[in-house]
Write a protein that holds these residues in place. Structure first.
Motif, PDB file in Angstrom:
ATOM      1  N   GLY A   1       0.818  -1.218   0.000  1.00 11.77           N
ATOM      2  CA  GLY A   1       0.000   0.000   0.000  1.00 11.77           C
ATOM      3  C   GLY A   1       0.849   1.264   0.000  1.00 11.77           C
ATOM      4  O   GLY A   1       1.757   1.407  -0.804  1.00 11.77           O
ATOM      5  N   ARG A   2       0.550   2.151   0.939  1.00 12.85           N
ATOM      6  CA  ARG A   2       1.241   3.446   0.980  1.00 12.85           C
ATOM      7  C   ARG A   2       2.080   3.537   2.248  1.00 12.85           C
ATOM      8  O   ARG A   2       1.695   3.032   3.308  1.00 12.85           O
ATOM      9  N   ALA A   3       3.234   4.188   2.115  1.00 12.32           N
ATOM     10  CA  ALA A   3       4.075   4.454   3.284  1.00 12.32           C
ATOM     11  C   ALA A   3       4.533   5.903   3.238  1.00 12.32           C
ATOM     12  O   ALA A   3       4.811   6.443   2.161  1.00 12.32           O
ATOM     13  N   ASP A   4       4.572   6.519   4.412  1.00 11.06           N
ATOM     14  CA  ASP A   4       4.999   7.921   4.520  1.00 11.06           C
ATOM     15  C   ASP A   4       6.465   7.987   4.941  1.00 11.06           C
ATOM     16  O   ASP A   4       6.873   7.299   5.886  1.00 11.06           O
TER      17      ASP A   4
ATOM     18  N   SER B   1       4.928   8.309  -0.035  1.00 12.95           N
ATOM     19  CA  SER B   1       4.700   9.753   0.069  1.00 12.95           C
ATOM     20  C   SER B   1       5.832  10.359   0.888  1.00 12.95           C
ATOM     21  O   SER B   1       6.051   9.948   2.031  1.00 12.95           O
ATOM     22  N   VAL B   2       6.527  11.315   0.311  1.00  4.12           N
ATOM     23  CA  VAL B   2       7.476  12.087   1.112  1.00  4.12           C
ATOM     24  C   VAL B   2       6.661  13.187   1.781  1.00  4.12           C
ATOM     25  O   VAL B   2       6.227  14.134   1.127  1.00  4.12           O
ATOM     26  N   VAL B   3       6.432  13.034   3.073  1.00  2.09           N
ATOM     27  CA  VAL B   3       5.479  13.913   3.764  1.00  2.09           C
ATOM     28  C   VAL B   3       6.145  15.158   4.334  1.00  2.09           C
ATOM     29  O   VAL B   3       5.469  16.088   4.793  1.00  2.09           O
ATOM     30  N   ALA B   4       7.476  15.164   4.323  1.00  4.33           N
ATOM     31  CA  ALA B   4       8.225  16.357   4.735  1.00  4.33           C
ATOM     32  C   ALA B   4       9.660  16.162   4.271  1.00  4.33           C
ATOM     33  O   ALA B   4      10.136  15.024   4.180  1.00  4.33           O
ATOM     34  N   THR B   5      10.330  17.241   3.958  1.00  7.73           N
ATOM     35  CA  THR B   5      11.735  17.130   3.542  1.00  7.73           C
ATOM     36  C   THR B   5      12.495  18.395   3.923  1.00  7.73           C
ATOM     37  O   THR B   5      11.917  19.494   3.915  1.00  7.73           O
ATOM     38  N   ASN B   6      13.748  18.213   4.271  1.00  6.30           N
ATOM     39  CA  ASN B   6      14.621  19.357   4.537  1.00  6.30           C
ATOM     40  C   ASN B   6      15.626  19.558   3.413  1.00  6.30           C
ATOM     41  O   ASN B   6      16.668  20.183   3.619  1.00  6.30           O
ATOM     42  N   GLU B   7      15.302  19.026   2.233  1.00  6.80           N
ATOM     43  CA  GLU B   7      16.231  19.193   1.104  1.00  6.80           C
ATOM     44  C   GLU B   7      16.453  20.659   0.773  1.00  6.80           C
ATOM     45  O   GLU B   7      17.546  21.066   0.387  1.00  6.80           O
ATOM     46  N   GLY B   8      15.407  21.449   0.942  1.00  5.93           N
ATOM     47  CA  GLY B   8      15.496  22.873   0.599  1.00  5.93           C
ATOM     48  C   GLY B   8      16.558  23.618   1.400  1.00  5.93           C
ATOM     49  O   GLY B   8      17.132  24.595   0.910  1.00  5.93           O
ATOM     50  N   ASP B   9      16.823  23.187   2.597  1.00  2.88           N
ATOM     51  CA  ASP B   9      17.860  23.857   3.385  1.00  2.88           C
ATOM     52  C   ASP B   9      19.121  23.014   3.522  1.00  2.88           C
ATOM     53  O   ASP B   9      19.900  23.175   4.470  1.00  2.88           O
TER      54      ASP B   9
ATOM     55  N   LEU C   1       0.877  13.971   6.509  1.00  7.08           N
ATOM     56  CA  LEU C   1       0.684  12.530   6.693  1.00  7.08           C
ATOM     57  C   LEU C   1      -0.492  11.997   5.881  1.00  7.08           C
ATOM     58  O   LEU C   1      -1.519  12.667   5.745  1.00  7.08           O
ATOM     59  N   SER C   2      -0.334  10.780   5.356  1.00 12.03           N
ATOM     60  CA  SER C   2      -1.405  10.160   4.561  1.00 12.03           C
ATOM     61  C   SER C   2      -2.481   9.596   5.488  1.00 12.03           C
ATOM     62  O   SER C   2      -2.242   9.328   6.659  1.00 12.03           O
ATOM     63  N   ASN C   3      -3.645   9.378   4.901  1.00 10.65           N
ATOM     64  CA  ASN C   3      -4.724   8.783   5.693  1.00 10.65           C
ATOM     65  C   ASN C   3      -4.489   7.312   5.992  1.00 10.65           C
ATOM     66  O   ASN C   3      -4.798   6.827   7.072  1.00 10.65           O
ATOM     67  N   GLN C   4      -3.945   6.620   5.003  1.00  9.61           N
ATOM     68  CA  GLN C   4      -3.908   5.157   5.094  1.00  9.61           C
ATOM     69  C   GLN C   4      -2.500   4.601   5.035  1.00  9.61           C
ATOM     70  O   GLN C   4      -2.288   3.492   4.532  1.00  9.61           O
ATOM     71  N   ALA C   5      -1.530   5.342   5.545  1.00  5.52           N
ATOM     72  CA  ALA C   5      -0.148   4.845   5.451  1.00  5.52           C
ATOM     73  C   ALA C   5       0.010   3.585   6.299  1.00  5.52           C
ATOM     74  O   ALA C   5      -0.523   3.482   7.403  1.00  5.52           O
ATOM     75  N   ALA C   6       0.766   2.626   5.763  1.00  3.30           N
ATOM     76  CA  ALA C   6       1.070   1.409   6.527  1.00  3.30           C
ATOM     77  C   ALA C   6       2.057   1.713   7.639  1.00  3.30           C
ATOM     78  O   ALA C   6       2.075   1.037   8.666  1.00  3.30           O
ATOM     79  N   TYR C   7       2.882   2.731   7.418  1.00  2.00           N
ATOM     80  CA  TYR C   7       3.823   3.171   8.452  1.00  2.00           C
ATOM     81  C   TYR C   7       4.370   4.541   8.076  1.00  2.00           C
ATOM     82  O   TYR C   7       4.228   4.983   6.919  1.00  2.00           O
TER      83      TYR C   7
END
Lengths: 369, 369
Positions: free
Chosen positions: B92-95, B117-125, B138-144
């Motif tokens: 399924g989906r993982a965050d 899903s990359v739900v947050a990243t600090n690549e910009g800094d 965060l996703s609704n149905q993430a497995a983890y």
């Protein structure tokens, strides 16, 4: 140095005493580096030199051709049961020869990734023979043919690898040689991939050797974990992930020990093989002439490394094991699936150890026969 | 005992000298068994006792609840990048939260097995912060939900694990804690799975720890290699395949060493953590007050374990490293993707080692500032 007991464990197993002594002496400071090998970055020049020498020495010992890659991996032969079809099967068909517990397990795991044909099996005779290659029902389009060239549990060894080309198959032969690698030469003209866990003849558990012909790299299924993609491992000199550095170091010391061995005119692997032949002959001769002990494997398939044997009655087993331990003969209990006893007499088991076992076997038979 | 250099390697890394000394002393004969730990059958009573004590001590140190299994595996965190989604994603989906090189690699590998899903990243800094959990999409149905709680390469540490329930997610939190495991407590009420390679704070490379809540077992995808199916590993007490026995033994010695530590009123992991806080404070304070060295990670995300730093000019790097080596300060070169220098100051690095580094840093700055 002579007070150590003799350890007949099937694996993890006895290591050369010189190797252990060197590892102990170098534990806090490897060759003036100020570091234990365990503490070294795998990318530092010290460990790179250890890894390169280990590979070069293994190539020397086993005469590995230049077009084969040596991979230092993790997970043991049981993980390879999956990693191999992930890398080689391309989701097609693979041929498996069943000669004992390990090859049975290998073909079962491979079914997750490809169509498996069991092209020969010795299940009918309780895993005590090697089916003649001329009887193998090889597939037309197999991606590979898999054999376990020494069955640790059943004590069945292939003393000659099959010539698949002569049998009409173009598939590469894959050998799981975990429990007899570096005990005898390998005929690379007949082998595409040789793999094995280190914990029998090579070093500590946790290191897996994969020796693979270059043209077989690069065909991993998309679901293959990158760390176990043979091509990725090869392209990164076994350092895509952090390798089991200390186990590689000990394996390297074992390779150096093999190179130092002498037996008459023979040296290195030839000396090791001659000694293994002599050790196995001594032990089987004891069983064959005792009128007390029984072995089940047919003579032409008897393993030089793992020797299952049976007392006339299981009721004697505990007394046998207790008496053995008193004499410093350790870990002789057989595998639960076979029963009885098993003596594993790997490279690092000296002839004196086998002689001590034979003396005890004869004595025990006299007292209980 | 005081002549060993200080080893700042990011991993494999420094181990307690007492542990190495004990391993050396026991190399040829573990506690009167007549065997090296390397030579013991993993199914024998000697090794079983070593494995059980190691697990019990780790449970004690980290206060692991009874409904979590401790798995001793192989392949390191890089293999876990695949093994984790194979076991947990159910396709399924993982965050994933990206905070540096390791989490970036983790989410990339997971895409083979599930929707990521990359739900947050600090690549910009430039991987110098920890994105506030309140901003995670965060996703609704993430497995983890996966985080790397200490980024070894970038030197970014999560000093508080997110409370996913409070953020509206029912997914279990998975932490890759390879490079700070056993350096501080873990809040298990917020964690479903914690995993890490051993070669930073625990022991030799080639051992992977997976600590997993029991209800997360048993959901492996069909293509999961059996040796890496968490449920199979758990059901077989980490002995479905031969575990990396010697690495487990050394890890066990490290756990005992942690339990023996004292710092004022504190003992065990609390003492270790207090010392780690003091070591990191000493080092960062040196950088902050030097007017010479630069660090890039924002103060609230600074790692206590891995400290990247920069000289005013890269042209000074070689002189810095050469001078450090002369003083017995080893393996300070930064990771190639970040550049500059990096001091890894794991549990086994004594305060005296950090003080020696600080003395050198101040001296070098005086001479070159």
């Amino acid at each position: 140095m002579t007070t150590r007991p003799f350890n007949f464990s099937a694996g993890p197993a006895v290591l050369p005493e010189e190797v252990l002594a060197q590892a102990a002496a170098e534990m806090l400071d490897w060759q003036g580096s100020g570091m234990s090998v365990m503490e070294m970055s795998h990318r530092g020049k010290e460990f790179i030199s250890i890894a390169r020498r280990a590979e070069a020495d293994l190539r020397d010992i086993l005469a590995i051709p230049a077009n084969y890659k040596v991979l230092f991996m993790q997970g043991g032969a049981i993980a390879e049961n999956a990693i191999l079809p992930l890398n080689l099967s391309r989701g097609g068909r693979a041929d498996y020869v069943v000669t004992g517990s390990w090859s049975l397990k290998s073909q079962k795991e491979a079914r997750k990734y490809c169509d498996v044909s069991v092209v020969a099996t010795n299940e009918g005779d309780g895993h005590t023979t090697v089916p003649s290659p001329s009887t193998w029902a090889l597939s037309n389009q197999a991606a590979y043919v898999h054999v376990c060239s020494n069955e640790t549990i059943n004590g069945v060894e292939m003393h000659e690898l099959p010539d698949l080309k002569a049998l009409g198959s173009n598939a590469p032969l894959v050998i799981d040689c975990s429990s007899h690698i570096a005990s005898r030469p390998i005929d690379w003209s007949r082998v595409g991939v040789a793999y094995g866990g280190a914990q029998k003849n090579i070093g500590p558990a946790g290191l897996t050797l994969v020796i693979i012909r270059e043209d077989l790299l690069g065909h991993a299924l998309p679901v293959t974990p990158t760390a176990f993609d043979y091509k990725v491992v090869a392209d990164n000199d076994s350092m895509y992930n952090t390798p089991p550095t200390y186990a590689m170091y000990v394996a390297g010391l074992v390779f150096q020990w093999i190179q130092r061995q002498r037996e008459g005119e023979l040296s290195g692997l030839a000396a090791i093989e001659a000694r293994n032949v002599a050790k196995a002959r001594l032990l089987y001769e004891c069983f064959d002439t005792s009128g007390f002990y029984a072995t089940k494997v047919v003579p032409e398939a008897r393993s030089r490394m793992n020797v299952p044997f049976f007392l006339p009655s299981d009721s004697l087993n505990d007394a046998f094991l207790a008496g053995a331990k008193e004499r410093g003969l350790l870990q002789l209990k057989g595998h639960k699936s076979v029963g009885g006893m098993r003596a594993s007499i790997y490279n690092a088991m000296p002839l004196a150890g086998v002689q001590a076992l034979v003396d005890y076997l004869n004595d025990f038979a006299r007292r209980h026969g």
